[in-house]
Enzyme design. Structure first.
Site, PDB file in Angstrom:
ATOM      1  N   ARG A  18      -9.740   2.796   9.074  1.00  0.00           N
ATOM      2  CA  ARG A  18      -9.189   1.504   9.465  1.00  0.00           C
ATOM      3  C   ARG A  18     -10.278   0.534   9.922  1.00  0.00           C
ATOM      4  O   ARG A  18     -10.020  -0.651  10.088  1.00  0.00           O
ATOM      5  CB  ARG A  18      -8.154   1.713  10.580  1.00  0.00           C
ATOM      6  CG  ARG A  18      -7.229   0.542  10.835  1.00  0.00           C
ATOM      7  CD  ARG A  18      -6.192   0.900  11.864  1.00  0.00           C
ATOM      8  NE  ARG A  18      -5.271   1.891  11.369  1.00  0.00           N
ATOM      9  CZ  ARG A  18      -4.168   1.614  10.685  1.00  0.00           C
ATOM     10  NH1 ARG A  18      -3.876   0.366  10.411  1.00  0.00           N
ATOM     11  NH2 ARG A  18      -3.366   2.566  10.267  1.00  0.00           N
ATOM     12  N   ARG A  43      13.206  -8.728  12.134  1.00  0.00           N
ATOM     13  CA  ARG A  43      12.518  -8.011  13.199  1.00  0.00           C
ATOM     14  C   ARG A  43      11.405  -8.875  13.776  1.00  0.00           C
ATOM     15  O   ARG A  43      10.813  -9.689  13.070  1.00  0.00           O
ATOM     16  CB  ARG A  43      11.909  -6.705  12.666  1.00  0.00           C
ATOM     17  CG  ARG A  43      12.911  -5.704  12.139  1.00  0.00           C
ATOM     18  CD  ARG A  43      12.220  -4.419  11.728  1.00  0.00           C
ATOM     19  NE  ARG A  43      11.091  -4.657  10.829  1.00  0.00           N
ATOM     20  CZ  ARG A  43      10.334  -3.711  10.298  1.00  0.00           C
ATOM     21  NH1 ARG A  43      10.584  -2.448  10.584  1.00  0.00           N
ATOM     22  NH2 ARG A  43       9.329  -4.011   9.497  1.00  0.00           N
ATOM     23  N   ARG A  51      -1.273 -10.067  12.530  1.00  0.00           N
ATOM     24  CA  ARG A  51      -1.628  -8.806  11.871  1.00  0.00           C
ATOM     25  C   ARG A  51      -2.692  -9.027  10.798  1.00  0.00           C
ATOM     26  O   ARG A  51      -3.602  -8.206  10.624  1.00  0.00           O
ATOM     27  CB  ARG A  51      -0.385  -8.160  11.254  1.00  0.00           C
ATOM     28  CG  ARG A  51       0.617  -7.619  12.279  1.00  0.00           C
ATOM     29  CD  ARG A  51       1.918  -7.220  11.631  1.00  0.00           C
ATOM     30  NE  ARG A  51       1.749  -6.173  10.644  1.00  0.00           N
ATOM     31  CZ  ARG A  51       2.693  -5.828   9.753  1.00  0.00           C
ATOM     32  NH1 ARG A  51       3.841  -6.485   9.729  1.00  0.00           N
ATOM     33  NH2 ARG A  51       2.471  -4.859   8.900  1.00  0.00           N
ATOM     34  N   LYS A  57       0.819  -1.222   0.000  1.00  0.00           N
ATOM     35  CA  LYS A  57       0.000   0.000   0.000  1.00  0.00           C
ATOM     36  C   LYS A  57       0.849   1.267   0.000  1.00  0.00           C
ATOM     37  O   LYS A  57       0.566   2.201  -0.738  1.00  0.00           O
ATOM     38  CB  LYS A  57      -0.944   0.016   1.215  1.00  0.00           C
ATOM     39  CG  LYS A  57      -2.057  -0.997   1.169  1.00  0.00           C
ATOM     40  CD  LYS A  57      -3.101  -0.747   2.244  1.00  0.00           C
ATOM     41  CE  LYS A  57      -2.499  -0.757   3.637  1.00  0.00           C
ATOM     42  NZ  LYS A  57      -1.890  -2.054   3.972  1.00  0.00           N
ATOM     43  N   ARG A 116      11.898 -10.684   5.009  1.00  0.00           N
ATOM     44  CA  ARG A 116      12.719  -9.466   5.120  1.00  0.00           C
ATOM     45  C   ARG A 116      13.834  -9.641   6.141  1.00  0.00           C
ATOM     46  O   ARG A 116      13.642 -10.237   7.196  1.00  0.00           O
ATOM     47  CB  ARG A 116      11.847  -8.274   5.535  1.00  0.00           C
ATOM     48  CG  ARG A 116      11.063  -7.670   4.392  1.00  0.00           C
ATOM     49  CD  ARG A 116      10.571  -6.277   4.731  1.00  0.00           C
ATOM     50  NE  ARG A 116       9.661  -6.232   5.845  1.00  0.00           N
ATOM     51  CZ  ARG A 116       8.459  -5.654   5.830  1.00  0.00           C
ATOM     52  NH1 ARG A 116       8.024  -5.107   4.720  1.00  0.00           N
ATOM     53  NH2 ARG A 116       7.698  -5.630   6.898  1.00  0.00           N
TER      54      ARG A 116
END
Length: 221
Positions: free
Chosen positions: A88, A161, A172, A13, A127
């Site tokens: 949201r 992370r 999430r 996004k 990542r």
């Protein structure tokens, strides 16, 4: 055009918002930027938001909406804007509807970036960040370092992370499905939702999005 950008974490996004805003010549308005700008400028809304954040609490919808409405009312947004990360949830979407109606403004489209969950997990969980310089980012599949665990640029240690772990990513996604995804149905009832695939190269997704938005604008006359 006045657009709301929707999609799960990992859909790209932020990247697409920047490209689309530039191509459409409208400001990119994100919740994070709104908070940072109001807090750094010491506005009344910024002070109020900071008081909640400092206490470890969520900023109430009415504060976020007031910030967004103020930003949408600025001169550079007169011909349109792209909302990223807001609304949201359905209550924020309903409040946004009322605020826009009060200002005699209507949304042109809600762009829904669609992506399979497994691809989201692959993108985010893959990542690796450099401990020496967090701007150095790699991906185990898409952009692997020459030496595993070592930054190509400065030789620093690469790590994952906590927010990027598969377990966290799936949590999430659950939050997204529970809180944010219902706004798609809210806007579908208004005939505003345009869904495109977020798979492929960044440029391909941007081109896909621009074509879909142009069709949506033409359909509205």
């Amino acid at each position: 055009m006045r657009i709301v950008l929707v999609g799960p974490p990992g859909a790209g996004k932020g990247t697409q918002a920047a490209f689309l805003a530039k191509n459409l010549s409208v400001p990119h308005i994100s919740t994070g930027d709104l908070f940072r700008a109001n807090i750094s400028q010491g506005t009344d809304l910024g002070k109020e938001a900071k008081s909640y954040m400092d206490a470890g609490n969520l900023v109430p919808d009415e504060v976020t909406i007031a910030m967004a409405r103020d930003r949408m009312g600025q001169p550079d947004a007169a011909k349109g804007f792209l909302l990223d990360g807001f609304p949201r949830n359905v209550s924020q979407a309903e409040a946004l509807d009322k605020a826009l109606a009060t200002d005699s403004v209507k949304l042109d489209a809600v762009l829904d970036l669609e992506i399979p969950e497994d691809e989201v997990v692959r993108r985010i969980a893959g990542r690796r960040i450099c401990r020496t310089d967090s701007a150095h980012v790699f991906h185990v599949a898409n952009q692997p370092p020459k030496k595993e665990g070592v930054c190509d640029i400065c030789g620093g240690e690469l790590y994952q992370r906590d927010d990027d772990s598969e377990e966290t990513v799936r949590r999430r996604l659950e939050v997204y499905h529970t809180q944010t995804e219902p706004i798609i149905e809210h806007y579908q009832a208004q005939g505003l939702v345009v869904t495109i695939s977020a798979l492929g190269k960044v440029t391909e997704v941007t081109e896909r999005a621009m074509e879909a938005l142009q069709r949506a604008r033409s359909a509205q006359g």
